[in-house]
Design an enzyme around this catalytic site. Structure first.
Site, mmCIF file in Angstrom:
data_model
loop_
_atom_site.group_PDB
_atom_site.id
_atom_site.type_symbol
_atom_site.label_atom_id
_atom_site.label_comp_id
_atom_site.label_asym_id
_atom_site.label_seq_id
_atom_site.Cartn_x
_atom_site.Cartn_y
_atom_site.Cartn_z
ATOM 1 N N HIS A 178 133.302 102.288 99.284
ATOM 2 C CA HIS A 178 131.912 102.729 99.332
ATOM 3 C C HIS A 178 131.014 101.929 100.270
ATOM 4 O O HIS A 178 129.945 102.401 100.637
ATOM 5 C CB HIS A 178 131.320 102.720 97.920
ATOM 6 C CG HIS A 178 132.073 103.593 96.972
ATOM 7 N ND1 HIS A 178 132.096 104.972 97.078
ATOM 8 C CD2 HIS A 178 132.871 103.282 95.920
ATOM 9 C CE1 HIS A 178 132.855 105.472 96.118
ATOM 10 N NE2 HIS A 178 133.360 104.475 95.405
ATOM 11 N N ARG B 93 138.454 97.453 95.610
ATOM 12 C CA ARG B 93 138.710 98.846 95.999
ATOM 13 C C ARG B 93 137.392 99.594 96.149
ATOM 14 O O ARG B 93 137.169 100.293 97.128
ATOM 15 C CB ARG B 93 139.600 99.526 94.954
ATOM 16 C CG ARG B 93 139.832 100.998 95.217
ATOM 17 C CD ARG B 93 138.956 101.828 94.288
ATOM 18 N NE ARG B 93 139.120 103.233 94.585
ATOM 19 C CZ ARG B 93 138.128 104.044 94.903
ATOM 20 N NH1 ARG B 93 136.897 103.623 94.982
ATOM 21 N NH2 ARG B 93 138.351 105.302 95.151
#
Length: 130
Positions: free
Chosen positions: A84, A79
């Site tokens: 990011h 995730r």
């Protein structure tokens, strides 16, 4: 909401996102070549993986220790990577997660839910005076 109830709710949501991935695969086709060529396909699947990872981070630590049949830390890590460093993510890594890991995760979460529901049944019957 009790810790158990919260964890069960989270598992139900994780399964929902696994099912969304299945529906997306059905819609676009179960082919790495299609996945690789179609950014809409990749984005839809990646959003579900992101949500699964986010939800897994909200499971209690004791729950994750007791139910350690999947790598919860890695799920959260995926995730974070998608959130990011999306531009750096390997398409084949995401496809591998979708093809191999998501079905295992879904089955594992369902097996946990079945156990909780079996344990819940006598408590409900007792509460209802049966």
């Amino acid at each position: 909401m009790s810790n158990d109830a919260r964890n069960v709710d989270i598992l139900e949501h994780i399964i929902k996102y696994c099912d969304e991935i299945y529906k997306t695969i059905e819609y676009f086709g179960n082919s790495f070549e299609i996945f690789k060529a179609n950014s809409i396909y990749r984005n839809a699947v990646s959003m579900c993986i992101l949500q699964i990872g986010e939800l897994s981070g909200h499971l209690s630590d004791s729950f994750k220790e007791m139910h350690n049949g999947v790598p919860w830390k890695n799920i959260k890590g995926m995730r974070n990577f998608i959130a990011h460093k999306y531009g750096d993510i390997s398409i084949s890594t995401v496809w591998e997660a979708v093809s191999d890991d998501v079905p295992k995760l879904r089955d594992y979460c369902n097996s946990i839910l079945r156990k909780y529901r079996v344990l819940e049944q006598p408590a409900l019957e007792e509460k209802n005076g049966r």
